[in-house]
Design a protein around this motif. Structure first.
Motif, PDB file in Angstrom:
ATOM      1  N   LYS A   1       7.653   8.335   4.199  1.00  0.00           N
ATOM      2  CA  LYS A   1       6.360   6.840   5.357  1.00  0.00           C
ATOM      3  C   LYS A   1       5.512   8.080   5.726  1.00  0.00           C
ATOM      4  O   LYS A   1       5.341   8.540   6.847  1.00  0.00           O
ATOM      5  CB  LYS A   1       6.597   6.126   5.732  1.00  0.00           C
ATOM      6  N   VAL A   2       3.838   7.201   5.433  1.00  0.00           N
ATOM      7  CA  VAL A   2       3.223   8.440   5.859  1.00  0.00           C
ATOM      8  C   VAL A   2       2.108   7.702   6.942  1.00  0.00           C
ATOM      9  O   VAL A   2       2.077   6.517   6.925  1.00  0.00           O
ATOM     10  CB  VAL A   2       2.657   9.639   5.048  1.00  0.00           C
ATOM     11  N   GLU A   3       1.876   8.533   7.998  1.00  0.00           N
ATOM     12  CA  GLU A   3       1.352   7.564   9.116  1.00  0.00           C
ATOM     13  C   GLU A   3      -0.633   8.636   9.424  1.00  0.00           C
ATOM     14  O   GLU A   3      -0.079   9.687   9.609  1.00  0.00           O
ATOM     15  CB  GLU A   3       2.221   7.075  10.382  1.00  0.00           C
ATOM     16  N   GLY A   4      -1.638   7.752   9.845  1.00  0.00           N
ATOM     17  CA  GLY A   4      -2.444   8.261  10.012  1.00  0.00           C
ATOM     18  C   GLY A   4      -3.334   9.359   9.207  1.00  0.00           C
ATOM     19  O   GLY A   4      -4.070  10.134   9.267  1.00  0.00           O
ATOM     20  N   PHE A   5      -3.298   8.587   7.872  1.00  0.00           N
ATOM     21  CA  PHE A   5      -3.794   9.124   6.502  1.00  0.00           C
ATOM     22  C   PHE A   5      -5.185   8.433   6.957  1.00  0.00           C
ATOM     23  O   PHE A   5      -4.701   7.089   6.089  1.00  0.00           O
ATOM     24  CB  PHE A   5      -2.980   9.349   5.539  1.00  0.00           C
ATOM     25  N   ASN A   6      -6.464   9.031   6.106  1.00  0.00           N
ATOM     26  CA  ASN A   6      -7.621   8.563   6.706  1.00  0.00           C
ATOM     27  C   ASN A   6      -8.358   9.068   5.336  1.00  0.00           C
ATOM     28  O   ASN A   6      -8.745   9.939   5.011  1.00  0.00           O
ATOM     29  CB  ASN A   6      -8.956   8.482   7.905  1.00  0.00           C
ATOM     30  N   PRO A   7      -7.630   8.341   3.871  1.00  0.00           N
ATOM     31  CA  PRO A   7      -9.291   9.529   2.643  1.00  0.00           C
ATOM     32  C   PRO A   7     -10.519   8.846   3.120  1.00  0.00           C
ATOM     33  O   PRO A   7     -10.983   9.853   2.072  1.00  0.00           O
ATOM     34  CB  PRO A   7      -8.631   7.896   2.301  1.00  0.00           C
TER      35      PRO A   7
ATOM     36  N   TYR B   1       6.207  17.843  -2.268  1.00  0.00           N
ATOM     37  CA  TYR B   1       7.473  18.701  -2.662  1.00  0.00           C
ATOM     38  C   TYR B   1       8.371  18.631  -2.246  1.00  0.00           C
ATOM     39  O   TYR B   1       9.641  18.776  -2.911  1.00  0.00           O
ATOM     40  CB  TYR B   1       6.576  19.548  -3.879  1.00  0.00           C
ATOM     41  N   ARG B   2       8.081  18.518  -0.921  1.00  0.00           N
ATOM     42  CA  ARG B   2       9.776  18.872  -0.433  1.00  0.00           C
ATOM     43  C   ARG B   2      10.522  18.027  -0.606  1.00  0.00           C
ATOM     44  O   ARG B   2      11.465  17.257  -0.061  1.00  0.00           O
ATOM     45  CB  ARG B   2       9.341  18.675   0.784  1.00  0.00           C
ATOM     46  N   HIS B   3       9.613  15.923  -0.889  1.00  0.00           N
ATOM     47  CA  HIS B   3      10.318  14.706  -0.154  1.00  0.00           C
ATOM     48  C   HIS B   3      10.543  14.030  -1.480  1.00  0.00           C
ATOM     49  O   HIS B   3      10.839  12.944  -1.839  1.00  0.00           O
ATOM     50  CB  HIS B   3       9.934  14.474   0.579  1.00  0.00           C
ATOM     51  N   GLN B   4       9.246  14.061  -2.525  1.00  0.00           N
ATOM     52  CA  GLN B   4       9.466  13.777  -3.873  1.00  0.00           C
ATOM     53  C   GLN B   4       8.600  11.852  -4.250  1.00  0.00           C
ATOM     54  O   GLN B   4       8.375  11.678  -4.877  1.00  0.00           O
ATOM     55  CB  GLN B   4      11.027  12.913  -4.639  1.00  0.00           C
ATOM     56  N   ILE B   5       8.700  11.522  -2.792  1.00  0.00           N
ATOM     57  CA  ILE B   5       7.847  10.617  -2.579  1.00  0.00           C
ATOM     58  C   ILE B   5       6.950  10.398  -1.428  1.00  0.00           C
ATOM     59  O   ILE B   5       7.634  10.565  -0.390  1.00  0.00           O
ATOM     60  CB  ILE B   5       8.547   9.235  -3.632  1.00  0.00           C
ATOM     61  N   LEU B   6       6.274   9.572  -1.110  1.00  0.00           N
ATOM     62  CA  LEU B   6       4.995   9.323   0.328  1.00  0.00           C
ATOM     63  C   LEU B   6       4.598   8.533  -0.153  1.00  0.00           C
ATOM     64  O   LEU B   6       3.947   8.129  -1.222  1.00  0.00           O
ATOM     65  CB  LEU B   6       4.373  10.577   0.467  1.00  0.00           C
ATOM     66  N   LEU B   7       5.094   7.359   1.281  1.00  0.00           N
ATOM     67  CA  LEU B   7       4.299   5.880   1.211  1.00  0.00           C
ATOM     68  C   LEU B   7       3.799   6.414   2.228  1.00  0.00           C
ATOM     69  O   LEU B   7       3.543   6.516   3.297  1.00  0.00           O
ATOM     70  CB  LEU B   7       5.535   5.109   1.191  1.00  0.00           C
ATOM     71  N   PHE B   8       2.807   5.386   1.768  1.00  0.00           N
ATOM     72  CA  PHE B   8       1.356   4.828   3.004  1.00  0.00           C
ATOM     73  C   PHE B   8       0.966   3.730   2.584  1.00  0.00           C
ATOM     74  O   PHE B   8       0.527   3.019   1.735  1.00  0.00           O
ATOM     75  CB  PHE B   8      -0.136   5.595   2.154  1.00  0.00           C
ATOM     76  N   LYS B   9       1.335   2.649   3.969  1.00  0.00           N
ATOM     77  CA  LYS B   9       0.667   1.286   3.868  1.00  0.00           C
ATOM     78  C   LYS B   9       0.067   0.541   4.513  1.00  0.00           C
ATOM     79  O   LYS B   9      -0.593   2.077   5.035  1.00  0.00           O
ATOM     80  CB  LYS B   9       1.782   1.259   5.086  1.00  0.00           C
ATOM     81  N   ASN B  10      -0.577   0.392   4.212  1.00  0.00           N
ATOM     82  CA  ASN B  10      -2.050  -0.518   4.730  1.00  0.00           C
ATOM     83  C   ASN B  10      -3.236   0.379   4.194  1.00  0.00           C
ATOM     84  O   ASN B  10      -3.583   0.574   5.222  1.00  0.00           O
ATOM     85  CB  ASN B  10      -2.144  -0.886   6.138  1.00  0.00           C
ATOM     86  N   LEU B  11      -2.986   1.322   3.326  1.00  0.00           N
ATOM     87  CA  LEU B  11      -4.539   1.770   2.851  1.00  0.00           C
ATOM     88  C   LEU B  11      -4.905   1.068   2.188  1.00  0.00           C
ATOM     89  O   LEU B  11      -5.346   0.562   0.704  1.00  0.00           O
ATOM     90  CB  LEU B  11      -3.827   3.085   2.341  1.00  0.00           C
TER      91      LEU B  11
ATOM     92  N   GLU C   1       1.310  -5.232  -0.567  1.00  0.00           N
ATOM     93  CA  GLU C   1       0.068  -5.337  -1.173  1.00  0.00           C
ATOM     94  C   GLU C   1      -0.991  -4.301   0.278  1.00  0.00           C
ATOM     95  O   GLU C   1      -0.871  -4.303   1.081  1.00  0.00           O
ATOM     96  CB  GLU C   1      -1.224  -5.837  -1.037  1.00  0.00           C
ATOM     97  N   ASP C   2      -1.715  -2.899  -0.840  1.00  0.00           N
ATOM     98  CA  ASP C   2      -2.464  -1.792  -0.099  1.00  0.00           C
ATOM     99  C   ASP C   2      -1.006  -0.653  -0.010  1.00  0.00           C
ATOM    100  O   ASP C   2      -1.572  -0.017   1.378  1.00  0.00           O
ATOM    101  CB  ASP C   2      -2.951  -2.044   1.578  1.00  0.00           C
ATOM    102  N   ASP C   3      -0.646  -1.036  -0.619  1.00  0.00           N
ATOM    103  CA  ASP C   3       0.441   0.167  -0.392  1.00  0.00           C
ATOM    104  C   ASP C   3      -0.091   1.111  -1.975  1.00  0.00           C
ATOM    105  O   ASP C   3      -0.494   0.939  -2.496  1.00  0.00           O
ATOM    106  CB  ASP C   3       2.014   0.009  -1.066  1.00  0.00           C
TER     107      ASP C   3
END
Length: 406
Positions: free
Chosen positions: A33-39, A55-65, A356-358
């Motif tokens: 799960k990634v925190e601090g990302f601002n598109p 590529y290291r972890h296969q899945i990245l999840l961003f919440k409330n984006l 929602e917003d995942d």
């Protein structure tokens, strides 16, 4: 002497919540799960970090984006700047009306690499689409012996719809990444996902979960003779495979096709060229970790070619030690099932629990995934999906890999 230190990360990363039935030992490096990302303010250096971490972890999840279709395309495009075409070709999914993908995808007109998928009728103009009608794939439309409606309603039973890689498997190269953004997520009771293959295997999944398995785990759990087979084998895909398989039915696990002879004859397919047929190694090399991922779309496979064992390798229990071409469809499917069924065991499945917003980014060349669940016609579910046909094909095992596993 100074010691080198790792550069600080732009974002923070935490393990994704594991599925209840999963064996933690197979998920130590799976999913973050990634925190601090601002598109709205992402830099190239930040995207380079996201690419490496995926590529290291296969899945990245961003919440409330909050993410526009344009931003989703740009994020997806960063993984492969030399390409711009949707993974199945821009606007191709609507034209190939015999394709099994046809009902499931609505192209967003102003950003044609992004598809609207989901369920129910959107009660408005949406991103340039006029009240689009969406249809969640249901296993009843694809499996030979589906769960009864009564069982589905009374016991909340469901199945894997179809295990797959997002890829055209003809003319275009498999996307490196798929991005899935949840806009509207109906909530409901968890469902019991049954394998119905005589094993008694089942898992608890959130309503409408997308489920994933790691191709690296799928390879790791194989016995040595199947690892040897996989490292030496290439998969030949049918021309226009989604049209070719359109009348066929799936196994109850969603992991391949029943052998009923219902595939369309090649002469009845849309026009195709030999030069555009796809032949891929069974194992694809991770560009960051160097690991091998067992990556096969079992429904589209038409033949296998196997290299002989290297000189000096043990022939004990080896499959096809002298190599050869396998074009009997039943044998092809049986061999692939032997290699892939262990990798979808309950202990190896991660089930996304959508809000929602995942936003989920998944390594399309390192995972298999499947739709699950069923919705009522009036339940509105809306997702944006983006993947891009890659500018190059996957890389297979190296000479060192062949030595290690053959």
């Amino acid at each position: 002497m100074a010691t080198a230190t790792a550069a600080p990360r732009h974002f923070t990363y935490a393990p994704v919540p594991p599925s209840p039935q999963a064996d933690p030992k197979y998920f130590q490096n799976f999913g973050r799960k990634v925190e601090g990302f601002n598109p709205d303010a992402v830099t190239k250096e930040q995207m380079d970090e996201i690419i490496e971490m995926l590529y290291r972890h296969q899945i990245l999840l961003f919440k409330n984006l909050k993410l526009s279709p344009k931003q989703q395309f740009e994020m997806t495009h960063a993984f492969d700047p030399e390409t711009t075409s949707y993974g199945h070709g821009n606007n191709k999914t609507g034209k190939e009306v015999k394709s099994i993908l046809h009902p499931d995808l609505k192209t967003i007109p102003h950003q044609p690499q992004v598809q609207l998928i989901g369920n129910g009728k959107v009660p408005m103009m949406y991103e340039g689409l006029d009240h689009p009608q969406l249809k969640h794939p249901h296993h009843r439309t694809f499996h030979k012996e589906p769960i009864t409606e009564e069982d589905e309603v009374k016991s909340g039973a469901t199945r894997f719809y179809r295990w797959h890689i997002d890829a055209a498997l003809y003319a275009l190269s498999p996307p490196k990444v798929t991005t899935l953004y949840a806009k509207k997520v109906p909530k409901g009771s968890h469902q019991t996902l049954r394998y119905d293959d005589g094993t008694g295997d089942k898992i608890d999944v959130p309503l409408g979960s997308t489920v994933f398995v790691s191709g690296a785990n799928m390879f790791e759990v194989l016995p040595p003779h199947l690892k040897s087979f996989a490292v030496r084998t290439k998969v030949h895909y049918a021309p226009h495979p989604y049209v070719w398989m359109s009348k066929a039915h799936a196994l109850p696990t969603g992991l391949g096709i029943e052998n009923d002879g219902l595939e369309l004859p090649l002469e009845e397919l849309p026009e195709w060229e030999e030069s555009k047929l796809k032949v891929y190694p069974m194992l694809w090399k991770n560009p960051v970790t160097g690991g091998l991922h067992l990556q096969v779309h079992p429904c589209g496979a038409m033949a296998l070619s196997v290299d002989p064992l290297p000189q000096g390798a043990s022939r004990d229990a080896a499959l096809y030690p002298d190599g050869g071409k396998i074009d009997d469809l039943k044998e092809v499917r049986d061999l692939l099932y032997q290699c892939q069924r262990p990798g979808i065991a309950p202990k190896l499945v991660w089930a996304a629990d959508w809000d929602e917003d995942d936003l989920v980014l998944f390594h399309n060349r390192g995972l298999l995934h499947s739709v699950t669940g069923a919705f009522r016609p009036d339940e509105l579910r809306m997702f944006h999906q983006c993947n891009l046909a890659a500018s190059s094909d996957p890389v297979g095992p190296s000479a060192d890999d062949l030595k290690a596993y053959a």
